[in-house]
Motif scaffolding. Structure first.
Motif, PDB file in Angstrom:
ATOM      1  N   LEU A  56       0.820  -1.215   0.000  1.00 32.08           N
ATOM      2  CA  LEU A  56       0.000   0.000   0.000  1.00 32.08           C
ATOM      3  C   LEU A  56       0.845   1.251   0.000  1.00 32.08           C
ATOM      4  N   LEU A  57       1.909   1.242   0.811  1.00 26.82           N
ATOM      5  CA  LEU A  57       2.808   2.378   0.968  1.00 26.82           C
ATOM      6  C   LEU A  57       4.213   1.825   1.162  1.00 26.82           C
ATOM      7  N   GLU A  71     -10.667   1.308   7.214  1.00 29.25           N
ATOM      8  CA  GLU A  71      -9.839   1.088   8.386  1.00 29.25           C
ATOM      9  C   GLU A  71      -8.424   0.692   7.995  1.00 29.25           C
ATOM     10  N   GLU A  72      -8.297  -0.155   6.982  1.00 25.65           N
ATOM     11  CA  GLU A  72      -6.965  -0.588   6.554  1.00 25.65           C
ATOM     12  C   GLU A  72      -6.163   0.562   5.974  1.00 25.65           C
ATOM     13  N   ARG A  73      -6.804   1.451   5.237  1.00 27.02           N
ATOM     14  CA  ARG A  73      -6.089   2.623   4.710  1.00 27.02           C
ATOM     15  C   ARG A  73      -5.614   3.518   5.852  1.00 27.02           C
ATOM     16  N   HIS A  75      -4.911   2.682   8.981  1.00 24.29           N
ATOM     17  CA  HIS A  75      -3.803   2.054   9.690  1.00 24.29           C
ATOM     18  C   HIS A  75      -2.538   2.026   8.836  1.00 24.29           C
ATOM     19  N   ALA A  76      -2.694   1.862   7.535  1.00 26.34           N
ATOM     20  CA  ALA A  76      -1.527   1.882   6.657  1.00 26.34           C
ATOM     21  C   ALA A  76      -0.833   3.239   6.690  1.00 26.34           C
ATOM     22  N   VAL A  77      -1.625   4.302   6.638  1.00 29.46           N
ATOM     23  CA  VAL A  77      -1.053   5.649   6.680  1.00 29.46           C
ATOM     24  C   VAL A  77      -0.335   5.886   8.001  1.00 29.46           C
ATOM     25  N   LEU A  78      -0.946   5.466   9.103  1.00 31.92           N
ATOM     26  CA  LEU A  78      -0.321   5.657  10.409  1.00 31.92           C
ATOM     27  C   LEU A  78       0.949   4.816  10.547  1.00 31.92           C
ATOM     28  N   LEU A  79       0.922   3.580  10.061  1.00 31.39           N
ATOM     29  CA  LEU A  79       2.119   2.749  10.113  1.00 31.39           C
ATOM     30  C   LEU A  79       3.245   3.351   9.293  1.00 31.39           C
ATOM     31  N   TYR A  80       2.913   3.894   8.143  1.00 30.63           N
ATOM     32  CA  TYR A  80       3.927   4.553   7.309  1.00 30.63           C
ATOM     33  C   TYR A  80       4.498   5.780   8.010  1.00 30.63           C
ATOM     34  N   ALA A  81       3.617   6.566   8.659  1.00 29.41           N
ATOM     35  CA  ALA A  81       4.053   7.822   9.266  1.00 29.41           C
ATOM     36  C   ALA A  81       4.907   7.614  10.504  1.00 29.41           C
ATOM     37  N   ARG A  82       4.672   6.536  11.249  1.00 29.46           N
ATOM     38  CA  ARG A  82       5.471   6.329  12.452  1.00 29.46           C
ATOM     39  C   ARG A  82       6.536   5.266  12.240  1.00 29.46           C
TER      40      ARG A  82
END
Length: 350
Positions: A56-57, A71-73, A75-82
């Motif tokens: 995804l990222l 929800e998956e998008r 969480h994906a954005v947050l996982l990428y950002a942190r």
């Protein structure tokens, strides 16, 4: 199978998967996958043609072939950002053991902008799946770039996030400012600001403070929307004041009046006034700075010198503690019998 045997890359639903079947999330980072024994080659194979996974990222993978859910998008954005800094990056904190980020909260990243407003329940915010990009707020020092569905928003100081459906979300004033920064339509901005006040999410002063800090107030379409925001904020606060008098059995005041000395100067307007007890209620709807505050204090002190008790209430006090404000007003009315008579004032419609 010994400890040197390769682990076959399998989708989560496969009974031989090395990943936890109980996981409610199907989004993991490369670090998390490695912690479960899935190497880079296996990840590449699973994400290749005909594979069961997809990327995804950068460094963030969706462990099923279909489109990601909202929800998956998120969480994906947050996982990428942190995501921990890559090789050569300057670490922002002490290094963590490999795989340890699987249990980390999103302490340095939160959803903001339109996606955050949708999560807060704004009627005028678009559905999450309608957003091409999801704004994520991170510290200014993070070395990240916007990519894919993740748009990076940086801040020198992060606000305390709210947790909504397991996701860290920026508070409404900050999310509004970040959303407005991406918009150029006065109607859309006006609807969002109105939703914030009408829905009881926050007060106009908090929104104005964030818009000012983001240097958005000089934009003409923002200035127009702010006028509607202040009008809506006053209307909501006045409605709560009417409810307070009615629901808690207070005597009926005269509403929205100007006070003057007979043949003398104008003393100022008040939102409710009980002439027999010389008690006034004044809503604090200030949108200005120190000069406006000083003028309000001067006017209040002048009324009190004339023997008029001024009860100062804010929209937030009315929203969060209507019963407490009713008690304050009732106490002031009851105390009137023990005070010296107030100066005679002329009461005029405002």
């Amino acid at each position: 199978m010994n400890h040197n045997s390769p682990v076959s890359p399998c989708p989560l639903t496969h009974p031989g998967s090395p990943l936890p079947l109980a996981s409610s999330r199907r989004v993991l980072t490369a670090t998390q996958l490695r912690a479960h024994g899935v190497g880079a080659a296996q990840i590449e194979e699973q994400c290749g043609p005909g594979g069961a996974w997809q990327q995804l990222l950068p460094g963030v993978f969706l462990l099923h072939p279909g489109p990601p859910t909202s929800e998956e998008r998120l969480h994906a954005v947050l996982l990428y950002a942190r995501r921990p800094p890559g090789p050569g990056a300057v670490p922002q904190q002490a290094p963590r053991p490999a795989g340890d980020d699987a249990d980390l909260p999103y302490e340095e990243a939160m959803i903001t902008g339109l996606a955050a407003l949708t999560l807060h329940g704004f009627p005028s915010a678009p559905p999450l799946l309608a957003l091409d990009r999801i704004d994520v707020l991170v510290p200014r020092t993070r070395r990240l770039r916007s990519t894919g569905c993740a748009r990076i928003v940086r801040s020198a100081a992060l606000p305390r996030p709210r947790q909504i459906t397991g996701v860290h979300v920026a508070p409404v004033p900050r999310a509004l400012a970040d959303a407005v920064a991406q918009l150029n339509d006065a109607g859309s901005v006006r609807l969002l600001l109105t939703d914030a006040v009408r829905g009881g999410h926050c007060e106009p002063t908090a929104i104005l403070r964030e818009l000012d800090q983001a240097r958005l107030l000089p934009r003409p379409y923002v200035a127009d929307a702010v006028e509607s925001l202040l009008a809506e904020g006053r209307a909501v606060a006045e409605d709560r004041l009417f409810r307070m008098v009615r629901e808690f059995g207070l005597p009926d005041p005269v509403w929205n009046v100007d006070l003057r000395l007979p043949g003398g100067p104008h003393l100022g307007g008040v939102d409710a006034y009980w002439p027999d007890q010389a008690v006034a209620v004044e809503l604090d709807m200030r949108a200005g700075g120190d000069a406006e505050w000083s003028e309000a204090v001067r006017r209040r002190e002048h009324l009190e010198q004339l023997g008029i008790t001024v009860v100062h209430v804010t929209p937030r006090k009315l929203r969060e503690g209507l019963d407490q404000q009713a008690t304050v007003v009732r106490t002031a009315l009851m105390a009137a019998v023990d005070r010296e008579p107030a100066a005679y004032v002329v009461v005029l419609p405002r």
